[in-house]
Design a protein around this motif. Structure first.
Motif, PDB file in Angstrom:
ATOM      1  N   MET A   1      27.584  -8.796  -8.079  1.00 11.67           N
ATOM      2  CA  MET A   1      27.784  -9.028  -9.511  1.00 11.67           C
ATOM      3  C   MET A   1      28.143  -7.696 -10.175  1.00 11.67           C
ATOM      4  O   MET A   1      27.507  -6.678  -9.912  1.00 11.67           O
ATOM      5  CB  MET A   1      26.477  -9.587 -10.094  1.00 11.67           C
ATOM      6  CG  MET A   1      26.443  -9.676 -11.598  1.00 11.67           C
ATOM      7  SD  MET A   1      24.952 -10.507 -12.230  1.00 11.67           S
ATOM      8  CE  MET A   1      23.618  -9.509 -11.569  1.00 11.67           C
ATOM      9  N   HIS A  25      24.215  -4.494  -6.969  1.00 10.70           N
ATOM     10  CA  HIS A  25      25.187  -4.865  -7.997  1.00 10.70           C
ATOM     11  C   HIS A  25      25.989  -3.637  -8.446  1.00 10.70           C
ATOM     12  O   HIS A  25      25.560  -2.501  -8.245  1.00 10.70           O
ATOM     13  CB  HIS A  25      24.466  -5.489  -9.196  1.00 10.70           C
ATOM     14  CG  HIS A  25      23.674  -6.718  -8.829  1.00 10.70           C
ATOM     15  ND1 HIS A  25      24.253  -7.837  -8.274  1.00 10.70           N
ATOM     16  CD2 HIS A  25      22.342  -6.999  -8.924  1.00 10.70           C
ATOM     17  CE1 HIS A  25      23.319  -8.753  -8.045  1.00 10.70           C
ATOM     18  NE2 HIS A  25      22.151  -8.267  -8.426  1.00 10.70           N
ATOM     19  N   LYS A 253      16.713  -9.777 -12.513  1.00 12.30           N
ATOM     20  CA  LYS A 253      16.445 -11.223 -12.383  1.00 12.30           C
ATOM     21  C   LYS A 253      17.102 -11.994 -13.523  1.00 12.30           C
ATOM     22  O   LYS A 253      17.649 -13.083 -13.315  1.00 12.30           O
ATOM     23  CB  LYS A 253      14.934 -11.491 -12.408  1.00 12.30           C
ATOM     24  CG  LYS A 253      14.186 -10.912 -11.250  1.00 12.30           C
ATOM     25  CD  LYS A 253      14.450 -11.697  -9.996  1.00 12.30           C
ATOM     26  CE  LYS A 253      13.535 -11.270  -8.867  1.00 12.30           C
ATOM     27  NZ  LYS A 253      13.922 -11.877  -7.592  1.00 12.30           N
ATOM     28  N   GLU A 256      20.889 -12.212 -12.984  1.00 14.60           N
ATOM     29  CA  GLU A 256      21.190 -13.160 -11.905  1.00 14.60           C
ATOM     30  C   GLU A 256      20.995 -14.593 -12.407  1.00 14.60           C
ATOM     31  O   GLU A 256      21.778 -15.488 -12.100  1.00 14.60           O
ATOM     32  CB  GLU A 256      20.295 -12.875 -10.685  1.00 14.60           C
ATOM     33  CG  GLU A 256      20.681 -11.558 -10.003  1.00 14.60           C
ATOM     34  CD  GLU A 256      19.681 -11.060  -8.943  1.00 14.60           C
ATOM     35  OE1 GLU A 256      20.002 -10.078  -8.265  1.00 14.60           O
ATOM     36  OE2 GLU A 256      18.579 -11.644  -8.817  1.00 14.60           O
TER      37      GLU A 256
END
Ligand code: NAD
Ligand code: UD1
Length: 345
Positions: A1, A25, A253, A256
């Motif tokens: 990401m 990421h 978190k 995501e």
């Protein structure tokens, strides 16, 4: 990401950059350095051994934002940029509303035009106001804020919630449904365990932990405890102090989660365990090896007696909970302060 962090050179943004990079990421950062230094980003790269794309820019500059979003095409934006000094916001309300609200509105316009639809926002427990009783749960009504800074958070939450509602309808004009995660931080404190990055307030610190740290390192001679006549076991106010790396991991978190969900969701990021001001003084004294000198002063206007989170929702839905305790918080804050007595200077 790929994540784009506005205000990513600041205290929480730089720690979140480390957590995102360590989770694999990619990170790009936009900052105007109003309250930070590019040195923090260099140190993020040093800690992680990874590169960050850094842009010096103002989030309210629409042309620049369009250019950067077009170039980076992030999957998710984490919006830390903002002015945050409570006392200063009382002196400079127009500047606070202009900076904080404009940044969010401009980012939303640019995201819509660029087809970016995942947004994580730095909100604050201050939106619970004075009338709710802790532990605060996300479904409690937002309260009345005691200063312009708090109101900017309150209003930005509302703007983002309204935008999300429109952004999940076709006529909203969004290319993909908007996903918004509002993170209500309790009291972020501590530093990365390397001691390379940490909180570096300009001028006299307003907040408890940086003030105690500067007393410990000899930059100030004593702490003033704002009131010892509250209805608490030792008479001082209680807060939910959360290690900044736990908070940073909460952002990983949340980002995501934003990628896989639609809607506007609010999460408390706190530990659920309150500590008093004198409790923090004792814990820090243990960490630095000498007693922190303090005096009892009058109450500070606008302070609430008690504030702590019900941290259950983040655990249930994000699978996140704070792992580091008060001793690690004080150890890491002291490690940062003692190795960088003048911050990034
Ligand atoms: P910080 O001041 O260290 O970081 C904010 C960063 O945003 C700074 O680097 C600053 O230079 C940058 N910035 C400000 N306005 C900008 C603009 N218009 N364009 C580009 N960059 C801009 O603060 P922090 O403690 O890291 O806080 C991050 C966010 O979390 C803020 O929005 C703050 O209000 C919020 N928050 C912080 C706390 C806390 O206790 N630190 C608690 C609750 C919420
Ligand atoms: C403050 C802001 C809050 C903001 C948060 C960001 C106020 C009223 N609230 O929260 O809106 O989101 O910072 O971090 O400013 N204390 C002392 N002596 C000091 C400094 C603090 O005794 O020199 C006490 C305070 O009275 C309070 C506790 O320490 O009881 C924590 O204070 P602080 O770190 O400023 O955080 P908050 O007041 O919780």
């Amino acid at each position: 990401m790929k994540t784009l962090l506005t205000g990513g050179a600041g205290y929480i943004g730089s720690h979140t950059a480390v957590a995102l990079l360590e989770a694999g990421h990619d990170v790009a950062i936009i900052d105007n350095f109003a309250n930070s230094s590019p040195e923090a980003v260099k140190r993020v790269e040093l800690i992680t051994g990874r590169q960050v794309s850094l842009y010096e820019a103002d989030c309210a500059d629409k042309d620049r934002m369009m250019e950067i979003l077009g170039k980076e095409q992030p999957d998710c934006i984490i919006h830390f940029a903002g002015l945050k000094a409570v006392g200063e916001s009382v002196e400079l309300p127009v500047e606070y509303y202009r900076n904080n609200i404009d940044s969010t509105l401009t980012l939303l316009e640019c995201m819509k035009a660029s087809g970016i639809s995942r947004f994580v926002f730095s909100s604050s427990a201050t939106v619970y106001g004075e009338d709710n009783t802790p532990p605060f749960t996300e479904d409690m009504p937002k309260g009345v804020c005691t200063n312009p800074y708090g109101w900017t958070k309150w209003m930005q939450e509302q703007i983002l919630t309204d935008a999300q509602l429109a952004g999940c309808r076709e006529k909203g004009g969004w290319k993909a449904p908007l996903s918004v995660v509002l993170l209500r931080y309790f009291n972020p404190v501590g530093a990365h365990e390397s001691g390379l990055i940490g909180e570096d307030p300009q001028g006299i610190p307003n907040n408890l932990m940086p003030y105690i740290s500067q007393v410990a390192v000899g930059r100030r001679d004593h702490l003033t405890v704002f009131g010892d006549d509250y209805d608490t076991p030792d008479g001082t106010c209680r807060r939910d102090y959360i290690h900044v790396m736990d908070l940073a991991e909460g952002h990983v978190k949340a980002a995501e989660y934003a990628l896989g969900h639609e809607g506007a969701e609010v999460f408390n990021l706190g530990t659920g365990s309150p500590y008093s001001v004198l409790g923090m003084v004792e814990a820090f004294s243990r960490a630095c090896g000498h007693q922190i000198p303090y005096e009892i002063g009058p109450r500070r206007a606008g302070d609430v007696q008690d504030s702590w989170a019900d941290a259950g929702k983040a655990k249930r839905i994000l699978g996140w909970e704070a792992k580091r305790g008060i001793d690690e918080i004080c150890r890491d804050a002291w490690n940062w302060q003692s190795h960088n007595p003048k911050g990034y200077e």
